[in-house]
Design a protein around this motif. Structure first.
Motif, PDB file in Angstrom:
ATOM      1  N   LEU A   1      17.610  12.525  -2.019  1.00 39.56           N
ATOM      2  CA  LEU A   1      17.261  11.757  -3.445  1.00 39.56           C
ATOM      3  C   LEU A   1      16.066  12.135  -3.981  1.00 39.56           C
ATOM      4  O   LEU A   1      16.111  12.320  -5.266  1.00 39.56           O
ATOM      5  CB  LEU A   1      17.245  10.213  -3.062  1.00 39.56           C
ATOM      6  N   ILE A   2      15.093  12.371  -3.224  1.00 41.36           N
ATOM      7  CA  ILE A   2      13.887  12.844  -3.650  1.00 41.36           C
ATOM      8  C   ILE A   2      14.145  14.419  -4.052  1.00 41.36           C
ATOM      9  O   ILE A   2      13.365  14.673  -5.410  1.00 41.36           O
ATOM     10  CB  ILE A   2      12.686  12.419  -2.785  1.00 41.36           C
ATOM     11  N   GLU A   3      14.611  14.980  -3.507  1.00 42.99           N
ATOM     12  CA  GLU A   3      14.680  16.681  -4.090  1.00 42.99           C
ATOM     13  C   GLU A   3      15.544  16.380  -5.207  1.00 42.99           C
ATOM     14  O   GLU A   3      15.119  17.042  -6.288  1.00 42.99           O
ATOM     15  CB  GLU A   3      15.567  17.407  -2.870  1.00 42.99           C
TER      16      GLU A   3
ATOM     17  N   GLY B   1       4.860  12.193  -6.326  1.00 41.20           N
ATOM     18  CA  GLY B   1       4.850  11.670  -7.677  1.00 41.20           C
ATOM     19  C   GLY B   1       6.234  10.960  -8.077  1.00 41.20           C
ATOM     20  O   GLY B   1       6.245  10.245  -9.081  1.00 41.20           O
ATOM     21  N   VAL B   2       7.220  10.812  -7.143  1.00 38.97           N
ATOM     22  CA  VAL B   2       8.669  10.210  -7.685  1.00 38.97           C
ATOM     23  C   VAL B   2       8.366   8.870  -7.268  1.00 38.97           C
ATOM     24  O   VAL B   2       7.927   8.638  -6.441  1.00 38.97           O
ATOM     25  CB  VAL B   2       9.705  11.031  -6.781  1.00 38.97           C
TER      26      VAL B   2
ATOM     27  N   GLY C   1      21.209  24.494  -6.134  1.00 33.15           N
ATOM     28  CA  GLY C   1      20.251  23.919  -5.294  1.00 33.15           C
ATOM     29  C   GLY C   1      20.171  22.317  -5.165  1.00 33.15           C
ATOM     30  O   GLY C   1      19.263  21.830  -4.530  1.00 33.15           O
ATOM     31  N   ARG C   2      21.166  21.801  -5.738  1.00 36.98           N
ATOM     32  CA  ARG C   2      21.167  20.486  -5.700  1.00 36.98           C
ATOM     33  C   ARG C   2      21.878  20.066  -4.218  1.00 36.98           C
ATOM     34  O   ARG C   2      22.617  20.640  -3.652  1.00 36.98           O
ATOM     35  CB  ARG C   2      22.258  20.073  -6.562  1.00 36.98           C
ATOM     36  N   PRO C   3      21.116  19.125  -3.502  1.00 39.12           N
ATOM     37  CA  PRO C   3      21.284  18.651  -2.220  1.00 39.12           C
ATOM     38  C   PRO C   3      23.064  18.462  -2.088  1.00 39.12           C
ATOM     39  O   PRO C   3      23.487  17.860  -3.160  1.00 39.12           O
ATOM     40  CB  PRO C   3      20.579  17.430  -1.761  1.00 39.12           C
TER      41      PRO C   3
END
Ligand code: FES
Length: 139
Positions: free
Chosen positions: A97-99, A55-56, A116-118
């Motif tokens: 980027l998607i996460e 959905g991104v 939780g950020r990559p």
């Protein structure tokens, strides 16, 4: 009222649909040939592939004015802060980027959470900008 599983899924899809990742397709590293394939384009393509079914949205742009730290990408959602990242690798960082976009879309305060950020979205952060209408709280 309790959301059914279907309602929750639709709600989640609508939230994620509000997220867009912008990838600079003209980025190249200093050692990349000027007339060769641009790693920025490779990152954009990998990011679009990583976004499939999430959905991104992924949008290609020409230059995010972060040319000294390629590859570059940005993300934004309605009502949220916008983020610019650099030092991205086409064969490594598209899923991050998607996460990140998914985390931002779900953030109640409009701020990309640190937890939780990559990792690449921590050390590759260049700038963030507040949403339209933002007013800093003053004492
Ligand atoms: S060429 Fe990619 S940010 Fe300028």
């Amino acid at each position: 009222m309790t959301l059914t599983g279907i309602d929750a899924d639709e709600d989640e899809a609508a939230t994620l649909a509000a997220a867009t990742v912008y990838v600079c397709i003209t980025c190249r590293r200093p050692d990349d040939p000027e007339d060769g394939p641009r790693p920025g384009l490779a990152l954009a393509r990998a990011t679009a592939q990583a976004a499939q079914g999430t959905g991104v949205a992924v949008c290609q742009v020409q230059c995010l004015a972060n040319c000294s730290r390629p590859c570059s990408a940005a993300m934004r959602c309605d009502g949220a802060w916008a983020y610019v990242f650099g030092g991205l690798e086409p064969d490594r960082d598209a899923p991050a980027l998607i996460e990140g976009a998914r985390l931002l879309a779900r953030a109640q305060d409009g701020i990309l959470p640190w937890r939780g950020r990559p990792e690449i979205l921590k050390r590759g952060l260049i700038a963030r900008m507040p949403p339209i209408g933002f007013e800093e709280e003053r004492e």
